[in-house]
Design a protein around this motif. Structure first.
Motif, PDB file in Angstrom:
ATOM      1  N   ALA A  19       7.586  -5.303  -0.252  1.00  0.00           N
ATOM      2  CA  ALA A  19       6.385  -6.079  -0.616  1.00  0.00           C
ATOM      3  C   ALA A  19       5.148  -5.190  -0.591  1.00  0.00           C
ATOM      4  CB  ALA A  19       6.196  -7.244   0.347  1.00  0.00           C
ATOM      5  N   HIS A  20       4.371  -5.304  -1.662  1.00  0.00           N
ATOM      6  CA  HIS A  20       3.114  -4.543  -1.718  1.00  0.00           C
ATOM      7  C   HIS A  20       2.074  -5.193  -0.814  1.00  0.00           C
ATOM      8  CE1 HIS A  20      -0.752  -3.102  -3.389  1.00  0.00           C
ATOM      9  NE2 HIS A  20      -0.079  -1.971  -3.406  1.00  0.00           N
ATOM     10  N   ASN A  21       1.119  -4.389  -0.385  1.00  0.00           N
ATOM     11  CA  ASN A  21       0.049  -4.871   0.501  1.00  0.00           C
ATOM     12  C   ASN A  21      -0.750  -6.033  -0.087  1.00  0.00           C
ATOM     13  OD1 ASN A  21       0.567  -3.034   2.566  1.00  0.00           O
ATOM     14  ND2 ASN A  21      -0.714  -1.437   1.650  1.00  0.00           N
ATOM     15  N   ALA A  54     -13.570   0.851  -0.084  1.00  0.00           N
ATOM     16  CA  ALA A  54     -13.350   0.547  -1.511  1.00  0.00           C
ATOM     17  C   ALA A  54     -12.109   1.261  -2.025  1.00  0.00           C
ATOM     18  CB  ALA A  54     -14.579   0.982  -2.330  1.00  0.00           C
ATOM     19  N   HIS A  55     -11.341   0.559  -2.828  1.00  0.00           N
ATOM     20  CA  HIS A  55     -10.151   1.179  -3.437  1.00  0.00           C
ATOM     21  C   HIS A  55     -10.598   2.135  -4.548  1.00  0.00           C
ATOM     22  CE1 HIS A  55      -6.314   1.602  -5.509  1.00  0.00           C
ATOM     23  NE2 HIS A  55      -5.773   1.273  -4.344  1.00  0.00           N
ATOM     24  N   PRO A  56      -9.922   3.270  -4.735  1.00  0.00           N
ATOM     25  CA  PRO A  56     -10.351   4.234  -5.767  1.00  0.00           C
ATOM     26  C   PRO A  56     -10.115   3.784  -7.211  1.00  0.00           C
ATOM     27  CG  PRO A  56      -8.460   5.083  -4.560  1.00  0.00           C
ATOM     28  CD  PRO A  56      -8.855   3.816  -3.883  1.00  0.00           C
ATOM     29  N   SER A  92      -6.316   4.554  -0.682  1.00  0.00           N
ATOM     30  CA  SER A  92      -5.270   3.619  -1.100  1.00  0.00           C
ATOM     31  C   SER A  92      -5.238   2.436  -0.135  1.00  0.00           C
ATOM     32  CB  SER A  92      -3.916   4.320  -1.075  1.00  0.00           C
ATOM     33  OG  SER A  92      -3.509   4.488   0.275  1.00  0.00           O
ATOM     34  N   THR A  93      -4.462   1.428  -0.469  1.00  0.00           N
ATOM     35  CA  THR A  93      -4.393   0.268   0.424  1.00  0.00           C
ATOM     36  C   THR A  93      -3.870   0.687   1.805  1.00  0.00           C
ATOM     37  OG1 THR A  93      -2.231  -0.318  -0.504  1.00  0.00           O
ATOM     38  CG2 THR A  93      -4.164  -1.416  -1.437  1.00  0.00           C
ATOM     39  N   ALA A  94      -2.948   1.643   1.849  1.00  0.00           N
ATOM     40  CA  ALA A  94      -2.442   2.109   3.152  1.00  0.00           C
ATOM     41  C   ALA A  94      -3.533   2.855   3.912  1.00  0.00           C
ATOM     42  CB  ALA A  94      -1.225   3.008   2.960  1.00  0.00           C
TER      43      ALA A  94
HETATM   44  P1  13P Z   1      -2.070   1.211  -3.755  1.00  0.00           P
HETATM   45  O1  13P Z   1      -1.447   0.178  -2.868  1.00  0.00           O
HETATM   46  O2  13P Z   1      -1.123   2.316  -4.032  1.00  0.00           O
HETATM   47  O3  13P Z   1      -3.367   1.678  -3.198  1.00  0.00           O
HETATM   48  O4  13P Z   1      -2.336   0.549  -5.187  1.00  0.00           O
HETATM   49  C1  13P Z   1      -3.143  -0.505  -5.412  1.00  0.00           C
HETATM   50  C2  13P Z   1      -2.761  -1.264  -6.602  1.00  0.00           C
HETATM   51  O5  13P Z   1      -3.588  -1.722  -7.331  1.00  0.00           O
HETATM   52  C3  13P Z   1      -1.372  -1.515  -6.878  1.00  0.00           C
HETATM   53  O6  13P Z   1      -1.279  -2.319  -7.943  1.00  0.00           O
END
Ligand code: 13P
Ligand code: SF4
Length: 333
Positions: A53-55, A228-230, A245-247
């Protein structure tokens, strides 16, 4: 099934699972969700399946049925490592394709095949071939948020977690970095000695944030930490205290423990972190990703029951796309 791949004896009880999400899921909604959770746990055992699962997945998925959670880089790494027979990708289509590219012999499922991505849709394999003709000899670094066909035309991939390291690893003065224009511009700001050519793709979630949002948040919440996310425009990243990144955002919160934080990214990021970090106050703004939100517990359950929707990648694309992903995985930030 290989019992070693998952510790079945460590499965938490329904009460323990609810404890993890009770600040997000009202008690009245839990019995229906708990039924799906129990069914998913049983199906995972029966099918030797894992849920990645993604963050950005909703807390009731992230905290109850996911075996592995993380950013795009972590999910790609774990997909390369798993010994499960079935991989359910609770995330978007390009993530499931990446898992399939790394595991062509396994069954990879996406609970909703409509879970796309504006970045992945912004560029085709023909576009990459045209870019190569226009810039002969310039290596192509491709964000993982792309189709397998685009990856197959690329030299190597990157994620937001390793983009800078990947570009630097090439040791060349000029790089094509596609398709996220803002990610490329943000990397360019950190690597002024390398010329980074890009593409006009954008994340529909992150492109909507503005520097004004951040200034307003700072005014409303003095002292707030801004992450902020890049994938955000450079003007937004420039206003933030940290970009990653989210991590990396999670790491910032869990190691620096700011009293108040605003996550300039998808809303589930703050929802998931807030449940694990009750001492940190998470404040708005945030934006929803409609693609990530297509995934639900009910759809994960149906996916495991019926083995739908299976993600396939044409045979001729597997080897070149895999080369680009594996080359990325070999780069250490
Ligand atoms: P990351 O979780 O790799 O930072 O990516 C964010 C994202 O937008 C994934 O769709
Ligand atoms: Fe794509 Fe943006 Fe949604 Fe991530 S948040 S899946 S980059 S549209």
């Amino acid at each position: 099934m290989d019992a070693a791949c998952l510790d079945r004896t460590a499965l938490p009880s329904p009460a323990e699972l609810y404890e993890r999400v009770r600040h997000h899921v009202p008690a009245i909604e839990w019995p229906a969700l708990a039924e799906d959770v129990a069914a998913i746990q049983a199906l995972k055992r029966a099918r030797n399946a894992v849920v990645l699962a993604h963050n950005y997945q909703a807390p009731e998925i992230f905290h109850t049925v996911a075996d592995i959670v993380g950013d795009s880089l972590a999910l790609a790494r774990e997909a390369a490592r798993t010994d499960a027979d079935v991989i359910v990708l609770a995330g978007v289509h390009f993530m499931a394709e990446t898992a399939k590219i790394l595991n062509p012999g396994k069954t990879v499922l996406i609970p909703d095949p409509g879970a796309g991505c504006s970045l992945a849709e912004s560029i085709t394999a023909a576009d990459v071939r045209a870019l190569r003709r226009r810039h002969p000899g310039v290596p192509v670094v491709t964000y993982v948020n792309t189709s397998a066909a685009v990856k197959a035309e690329s030299d190597l991939c990157c994620t937001s977690g390793n983009a800078k390291a990947v570009v630097e690893s090439l040791g060349v003065p000029r790089v094509l970095m596609i398709p996220d224009e803002y990610l490329a511009q943000n990397v360019q700001a950190d690597l002024p000695h390398i010329e980074i050519l890009t593409w006009a793709g954008h994340c529909e979630v992150h492109e909507r944030f503005t520097a004004e949002d951040i200034r307003e948040a700072r005014q409303a919440y003095p002292g707030v930490a801004v992450l902020a996310h890049p994938e955000c425009p450079p003007a937004v990243v420039a206003e933030a205290d940290f970009s990653g990144s989210t991590a990396a955002m999670q790491d910032y919160v869990e190691t620096r423990r700011p009293a108040q934080v605003v996550m300039i990214t998808e809303c589930a990021m703050a929802d998931n972190l807030a449940l694990r970090n009750p001492d940190v106050a998470f404040v708005k703004p945030c934006n929803l990703c409609p693609h990530m939100k297509r995934i639900s517990l009910g759809k994960i359950r149906r996916s495991l029951e019926t083995l739908a929707h299976e993600v396939t990648v044409p045979d001729d694309l597997i080897a070149p796309a895999r080369r680009a992903v594996e080359r990325m995985l070999a780069v250490r930030p």
